[in-house]
Design an enzyme around this catalytic site. Structure first.
Site, PDB file in Angstrom:
ATOM      1  N   ASP A 119       0.868  -1.221  -0.070  1.00 53.55           N
ATOM      2  CA  ASP A 119       0.023  -0.119   0.109  1.00 53.55           C
ATOM      3  C   ASP A 119       0.868   1.207  -0.019  1.00 53.55           C
ATOM      4  O   ASP A 119       1.739   1.474   0.717  1.00 53.55           O
ATOM      5  CB  ASP A 119      -1.138  -0.080   1.274  1.00 53.55           C
ATOM      6  N   GLU A 139      -4.417   2.466  -4.453  1.00 50.63           N
ATOM      7  CA  GLU A 139      -2.928   2.509  -4.552  1.00 50.63           C
ATOM      8  C   GLU A 139      -2.480   1.176  -4.058  1.00 50.63           C
ATOM      9  O   GLU A 139      -1.181   1.208  -3.117  1.00 50.63           O
ATOM     10  CB  GLU A 139      -2.710   3.407  -3.373  1.00 50.63           C
ATOM     11  N   ASP A 198      -1.314   9.307 -10.508  1.00 50.11           N
ATOM     12  CA  ASP A 198      -1.005   8.353 -11.532  1.00 50.11           C
ATOM     13  C   ASP A 198       0.270   8.085 -11.797  1.00 50.11           C
ATOM     14  O   ASP A 198       0.687   6.849 -12.031  1.00 50.11           O
ATOM     15  CB  ASP A 198      -1.897   8.824 -12.749  1.00 50.11           C
ATOM     16  N   HIS A 254      -3.865  14.518  -9.235  1.00 45.29           N
ATOM     17  CA  HIS A 254      -4.220  12.965  -9.716  1.00 45.29           C
ATOM     18  C   HIS A 254      -3.112  12.595 -10.701  1.00 45.29           C
ATOM     19  O   HIS A 254      -2.897  11.532 -10.901  1.00 45.29           O
ATOM     20  CB  HIS A 254      -5.758  13.082 -10.080  1.00 45.29           C
ATOM     21  N   ASN A 307      -2.057  12.671  -3.787  1.00 39.62           N
ATOM     22  CA  ASN A 307      -2.969  13.448  -4.785  1.00 39.62           C
ATOM     23  C   ASN A 307      -3.620  14.803  -4.282  1.00 39.62           C
ATOM     24  O   ASN A 307      -3.861  15.554  -5.204  1.00 39.62           O
ATOM     25  CB  ASN A 307      -4.320  12.421  -4.867  1.00 39.62           C
TER      26      ASN A 307
END
Length: 184
Positions: free
Chosen positions: A67, A110, A84, A80, A75
């Site tokens: 994680d 994630e 990404d 974002h 973010n």
């Protein structure tokens, strides 16, 4: 006789083309479009294959659940597009650093799952620690400004005959423990 032979050859080419299209469709269904690693469906198929092989040969199979730390903050603060790019970088680092037989999948958001065939817990921990070291020392190819990326991981060894959900649940519990230790 030649006209019939050319029809057979044409049919064989069409069959080969259809097989290639089918394989491409299967790949699209099993691969996460953003990170280009397997998705949950691809993970399910790989887990079935690797667990059957593990049961047949008696070798260990470990699962690591990973994680990304502070992903919401990444973010929120960077946007974002950077989030990404962070996921793509982590997936790429996993694929480059792990063995070719290891299976990397985006589990959701994630979170990533890694199957480590023929690895006991100690070897699996060493492999994931190696990924963490490489991640700390490499920059993403995106060129976007990005904070240092880290992740927490939990590892579980699959017991013979154990279902995927059970093994992942054990790895998730270990991941939760790792996150709690990091938060202290």
């Amino acid at each position: 006789r030649a006209p019939g032979g050319s029809r057979v050859a044409q049919a064989e080419r069409e069959i080969a083309d259809l097989k290639a299209e089918l394989q491409e469709a299967i790949t699209q269904v099993q691969v996460d479009q953003l990170t280009q690693v397997l998705n949950r469906r691809g993970l399910d198929e790989s887990f079935a294959r690797e667990s059957a092989r593990s049961d047949r040969h008696g070798g260990p199979l470990c699962v690591a659940m990973i994680d990304v730390d502070d992903f919401k903050r990444i973010n929120d603060e960077y946007g974002h597009q950077v989030g990404d790019a962070a996921l793509v970088h982590i997936a790429s680092t996993l694929r480059r650093t792990l063995r070719p037989v290891d299976v990397v999948a985006r589990y959701g958001g994630e979170e990533f799952a890694v199957l480590l065939p023929d690895s006991d817990e100690q070897a699996a921990m060493a492999a994931i620690s190696r990924v963490q070291r490489v991640l700390r020392t490499t920059l993403p190819r995106s060129g976007l400004p990005m904070p240092a990326l880290t992740f927490s991981a939990g590892i579980a060894r699959r017991e013979r005959g154990e279902y995927q959900a059970e093994t992942i649940s054990h790895a998730d519990a270990a991941l939760l423990d790792a996150k709690q230790v990091k938060d202290k």
